[in-house]
Motif scaffolding. Structure first.
Motif, PDB file in Angstrom:
ATOM      1  N   THR A   2       1.267  -0.898   0.373  1.00 18.20           N
ATOM      2  CA  THR A   2       0.192  -0.187   0.180  1.00 18.20           C
ATOM      3  C   THR A   2       0.639   1.045  -0.229  1.00 18.20           C
ATOM      4  N   GLU A   3       0.185   2.892   0.072  1.00 15.73           N
ATOM      5  CA  GLU A   3       1.136   3.719  -0.345  1.00 15.73           C
ATOM      6  C   GLU A   3       1.738   3.808   1.027  1.00 15.73           C
ATOM      7  N   SER A   4       1.294   3.387   2.154  1.00 16.91           N
ATOM      8  CA  SER A   4       1.128   3.890   3.858  1.00 16.91           C
ATOM      9  C   SER A   4       2.836   3.000   3.600  1.00 16.91           C
ATOM     10  N   ASP A   5       2.587   2.174   3.524  1.00 15.65           N
ATOM     11  CA  ASP A   5       3.616   0.472   3.287  1.00 15.65           C
ATOM     12  C   ASP A   5       4.571   0.828   2.622  1.00 15.65           C
ATOM     13  N   THR A   6       4.463   1.794   1.181  1.00 15.26           N
ATOM     14  CA  THR A   6       5.837   2.045   0.933  1.00 15.26           C
ATOM     15  C   THR A   6       6.656   2.664   1.567  1.00 15.26           C
ATOM     16  N   ARG A   7       5.528   4.170   2.175  1.00 11.55           N
ATOM     17  CA  ARG A   7       6.493   5.284   3.651  1.00 11.55           C
ATOM     18  C   ARG A   7       6.940   5.022   4.372  1.00 11.55           C
ATOM     19  N   SER A   8       7.304   4.166   4.828  1.00 19.20           N
ATOM     20  CA  SER A   8       7.530   3.504   5.717  1.00 19.20           C
ATOM     21  C   SER A   8       8.949   2.338   5.924  1.00 19.20           C
ATOM     22  N   LYS A   9       8.449   1.541   4.470  1.00 20.48           N
ATOM     23  CA  LYS A   9       9.662   0.591   4.224  1.00 20.48           C
ATOM     24  C   LYS A   9      10.828   0.577   2.881  1.00 20.48           C
ATOM     25  N   LEU A  10      10.328   2.013   2.209  1.00 17.07           N
ATOM     26  CA  LEU A  10      11.012   2.468   1.032  1.00 17.07           C
ATOM     27  C   LEU A  10      11.616   3.737   1.642  1.00 17.07           C
ATOM     28  N   ILE A  61       8.633  19.275  -1.412  1.00 20.78           N
ATOM     29  CA  ILE A  61       7.696  18.418  -0.726  1.00 20.78           C
ATOM     30  C   ILE A  61       8.052  17.197  -1.537  1.00 20.78           C
ATOM     31  N   VAL A  62       7.695  15.941  -1.206  1.00 18.78           N
ATOM     32  CA  VAL A  62       7.735  14.928  -1.237  1.00 18.78           C
ATOM     33  C   VAL A  62       6.048  13.740  -1.943  1.00 18.78           C
ATOM     34  N   GLU A  63       6.093  13.785  -3.111  1.00 19.69           N
ATOM     35  CA  GLU A  63       4.906  13.156  -3.126  1.00 19.69           C
ATOM     36  C   GLU A  63       4.712  11.255  -3.466  1.00 19.69           C
ATOM     37  N   ALA A  64       4.389  10.868  -2.913  1.00 22.60           N
ATOM     38  CA  ALA A  64       4.294   9.249  -3.102  1.00 22.60           C
ATOM     39  C   ALA A  64       3.044   9.439  -3.120  1.00 22.60           C
ATOM     40  N   LYS A  65       4.184   7.901  -3.704  1.00 20.27           N
ATOM     41  CA  LYS A  65       3.184   6.850  -4.509  1.00 20.27           C
ATOM     42  C   LYS A  65       3.207   5.422  -3.591  1.00 20.27           C
ATOM     43  N   ALA A  66       2.029   4.354  -4.112  1.00 14.25           N
ATOM     44  CA  ALA A  66       2.342   3.105  -3.687  1.00 14.25           C
ATOM     45  C   ALA A  66       3.785   2.749  -5.228  1.00 14.25           C
ATOM     46  N   ASP A  67       4.273   1.001  -4.193  1.00 14.17           N
ATOM     47  CA  ASP A  67       5.494   1.267  -5.387  1.00 14.17           C
ATOM     48  C   ASP A  67       4.536   0.353  -6.489  1.00 14.17           C
ATOM     49  N   ASP A  68       2.986   0.077  -6.835  1.00  7.47           N
ATOM     50  CA  ASP A  68       2.987  -0.135  -8.062  1.00  7.47           C
ATOM     51  C   ASP A  68       2.171   0.522  -9.222  1.00  7.47           C
ATOM     52  N   LYS A  69       3.147   2.274  -8.673  1.00  7.17           N
ATOM     53  CA  LYS A  69       2.084   2.556  -9.221  1.00  7.17           C
ATOM     54  C   LYS A  69       3.402   3.563  -9.628  1.00  7.17           C
ATOM     55  N   ASP A  70       3.016   4.112 -10.866  1.00  7.48           N
ATOM     56  CA  ASP A  70       3.665   5.233 -12.071  1.00  7.48           C
ATOM     57  C   ASP A  70       4.244   7.053 -10.535  1.00  7.48           C
ATOM     58  N   PRO A  71       5.518   6.727 -10.314  1.00  7.50           N
ATOM     59  CA  PRO A  71       5.998   7.823  -9.203  1.00  7.50           C
ATOM     60  C   PRO A  71       5.415   9.003 -10.052  1.00  7.50           C
TER      61      PRO A  71
END
Length: 235
Positions: A2-10, A61-71
């Protein structure tokens, strides 16, 4: 993830690798209360996923997307937010790829890592002398729960940057009730605290505050009252 996982783990680990500490990061930075609607309701609040600050200056600023999304999804919206916040750098990422957009240059590129706080500060201001850096990085005066709103922060910061750069004339135009006296106080406080002076000497400036009505002068006395105590402390 998820986007939340992407933020915390990556995303968080990569920011940490580039020396961004928790003191430099604000997650989900809300900078509006939302448009007023009928029935005493509010519209959607504007916010950015990450706000990166260093030396009391908002830098990116940093715009975060889930790891399977286009950044790059949402990049334009983030650029619009950066323009509202007067921030010069936007990073769009899905945790794997990082795209850097510079509003100074009006262009972007893919990067391997986030710049360090010092690198990003130098990208914005270049090589500046110690006195100028001391002036533009001087913190706001915060008393109790009274903190400047985002547009007040911008007005103060941009004024301070202009003054430190040697600008002779600065005009701020704000609507009634937006805190013009409070903004003036913060500008004066930072010039006093950093010992800025027009001739470059290490002394506090003399500042003339003019008001066209007694009620505004009285308001200014009350707003500027903390400055008297602060001057005693600084001395």
């Amino acid at each position: 993830m998820t986007e939340s996982d992407t933020r915390s783990k990556l995303i968080d680990p990569k920011l940490k690798e580039s020396n961004w500490t928790e003191n430099n990061i604000v997650r989900e930075y809300f900078f509006t209360d939302g448009r007023k609607l009928i029935g005493n309701k509010r519209g959607k609040r504007y916010f950015v996923d990450y706000l990166l600050s260093f030396k009391n200056t908002n830098l990116a600023i940093v715009e975060a997307k889930a790891d399977d999304k286009d950044p790059l999804d949402g990049l334009q919206q983030s650029i619009n937010y950066a323009q509202k916040l007067k921030i010069d750098f936007v990073y769009a990422t899905n945790g794997d790829k990082i795209y850097e957009h510079s509003l100074i240059e009006g262009s972007g590129r893919w990067v391997e890592n986030y710049p360090t706080p010092d690198e990003l500060f130098n990208k914005k201001f270049g090589q500046i002398d110690t006195k100028k850096e001391q002036t533009i990085t001087c913190p706001f005066h915060i008393e109790g729960n009274m903190k400047p709103r985002f547009y007040q922060q911008i007005a103060v910061q941009k004024s301070i940057e202009a003054i430190a750069s040697g600008k002779d004339r600065i005009l701020l135009t704000l609507a009634t009730g937006t805190g013009k006296t409070y903004i003036a106080f913060q500008i004066v406080y930072r010039l006093f605290a950093s010992k800025w002076s027009k001739d470059g000497s290490d002394r506090r400036p003399k500042i003339l505050f003019l008001a066209d009505r007694n009620v505004l002068a009285d308001q200014a006395y009350n707003t500027f009252n903390p400055l008297e105590k602060e001057i005693i402390r600084l001395n």
